[in-house]
Design a protein around this motif. Structure first.
Motif, PDB file in Angstrom:
ATOM      1  N   GLN A  78     -58.723  34.290  -5.040  1.00 18.59           N
ATOM      2  CA  GLN A  78     -59.367  35.724  -6.628  1.00 18.59           C
ATOM      3  C   GLN A  78     -58.272  36.025  -6.972  1.00 18.59           C
ATOM      4  N   TYR A  79     -56.982  36.108  -6.672  1.00 16.94           N
ATOM      5  CA  TYR A  79     -56.205  36.466  -7.312  1.00 16.94           C
ATOM      6  C   TYR A  79     -55.135  35.414  -7.534  1.00 16.94           C
ATOM      7  N   ARG A  80     -54.227  35.789  -9.003  1.00 14.70           N
ATOM      8  CA  ARG A  80     -53.889  34.593 -10.013  1.00 14.70           C
ATOM      9  C   ARG A  80     -52.858  34.203  -8.875  1.00 14.70           C
ATOM     10  N   HIS A  81     -51.668  35.912  -8.174  1.00 19.22           N
ATOM     11  CA  HIS A  81     -50.472  35.278  -7.476  1.00 19.22           C
ATOM     12  C   HIS A  81     -50.343  35.149  -6.727  1.00 19.22           C
ATOM     13  N   ASN A  82     -51.711  34.831  -5.569  1.00 16.23           N
ATOM     14  CA  ASN A  82     -51.766  33.707  -4.821  1.00 16.23           C
ATOM     15  C   ASN A  82     -51.179  32.201  -5.190  1.00 16.23           C
ATOM     16  N   GLY A  83     -50.764  31.373  -6.170  1.00 19.57           N
ATOM     17  CA  GLY A  83     -50.598  30.474  -7.063  1.00 19.57           C
ATOM     18  C   GLY A  83     -49.108  29.970  -6.033  1.00 19.57           C
ATOM     19  N   CYS A  84     -49.015  31.093  -5.683  1.00 15.48           N
ATOM     20  CA  CYS A  84     -47.712  30.578  -5.185  1.00 15.48           C
ATOM     21  C   CYS A  84     -47.047  31.356  -3.826  1.00 15.48           C
ATOM     22  N   GLU A  85     -48.360  32.904  -3.893  1.00 17.27           N
ATOM     23  CA  GLU A  85     -47.884  33.085  -2.213  1.00 17.27           C
ATOM     24  C   GLU A  85     -48.996  34.209  -1.900  1.00 17.27           C
ATOM     25  N   ASP A  86     -49.573  33.941  -0.716  1.00 21.45           N
ATOM     26  CA  ASP A  86     -51.156  34.458  -0.003  1.00 21.45           C
ATOM     27  C   ASP A  86     -51.024  36.197  -0.224  1.00 21.45           C
ATOM     28  N   ASN A  87     -50.464  36.933  -1.512  1.00 26.72           N
ATOM     29  CA  ASN A  87     -50.034  37.926  -0.276  1.00 26.72           C
ATOM     30  C   ASN A  87     -49.908  39.001  -1.828  1.00 26.72           C
TER      31      ASN A  87
END
Length: 138
Positions: A78-87
């Motif tokens: 659901q988060y774009r940031h989580n493409g490289c992390e899961d936080n």
């Protein structure tokens, strides 16, 4: 005017955790020798918070439930940031809870209201983190 700096180090065993750091902050204040001034306590990581509130377990649970409703950890997609992390949720939770707190120092003590304590709240644990304590005054 004097200045004193100290770091507190944490590595919480779970992804999220809440720690009352008031005793460590009071110890830093004693070490500083400062009697009148201001104390800053801030999380030195973008996925953690330092704040002042009541040390009551029901309230701590309520924070956890409320923050999870605002920024649920999963699904990660659901988060774009989580493409490289899961936080990504941890970043959002920190934004809501804030980065730091400032407390007045009067007569060598933290000038708290009734029930106030200082807390470290971790939203992406299992890694080394730190809190900066900076005290200025006389």
């Amino acid at each position: 005017m004097k200045s004193y700096r100290k770091e507190l180090h944490f590595r919480l065993p779970a992804r999220r955790g809440l720690v009352n750091i008031t005793p460590q902050v009071e110890e830093a204040l004693r070490e500083s020798g400062i009697k009148e001034g201001l104390l800053l306590a801030n999380a030195m990581n973008i996925t953690a918070s330092v704040f002042v509130n009541d040390d009551e377990s029901g309230l701590h649970h309520d924070y956890e439930v409320w923050l999870e409703k605002l920024a649920p950890e999963k699904p990660y997609a659901q988060y774009r940031h989580n493409g490289c992390e899961d936080n990504a949720d941890a970043h959002l939770k920190r934004t809501v809870m804030g980065r730091e707190t400032v407390v007045a120092v009067t007569d060598g003590r933290l000038d708290f209201g009734t029930w106030e304590q200082i807390f470290y709240f971790e939203f992406d644990g299992k890694r080394d983190k730190r809190v900066l304590i900076k005290i200025i005054g006389e």
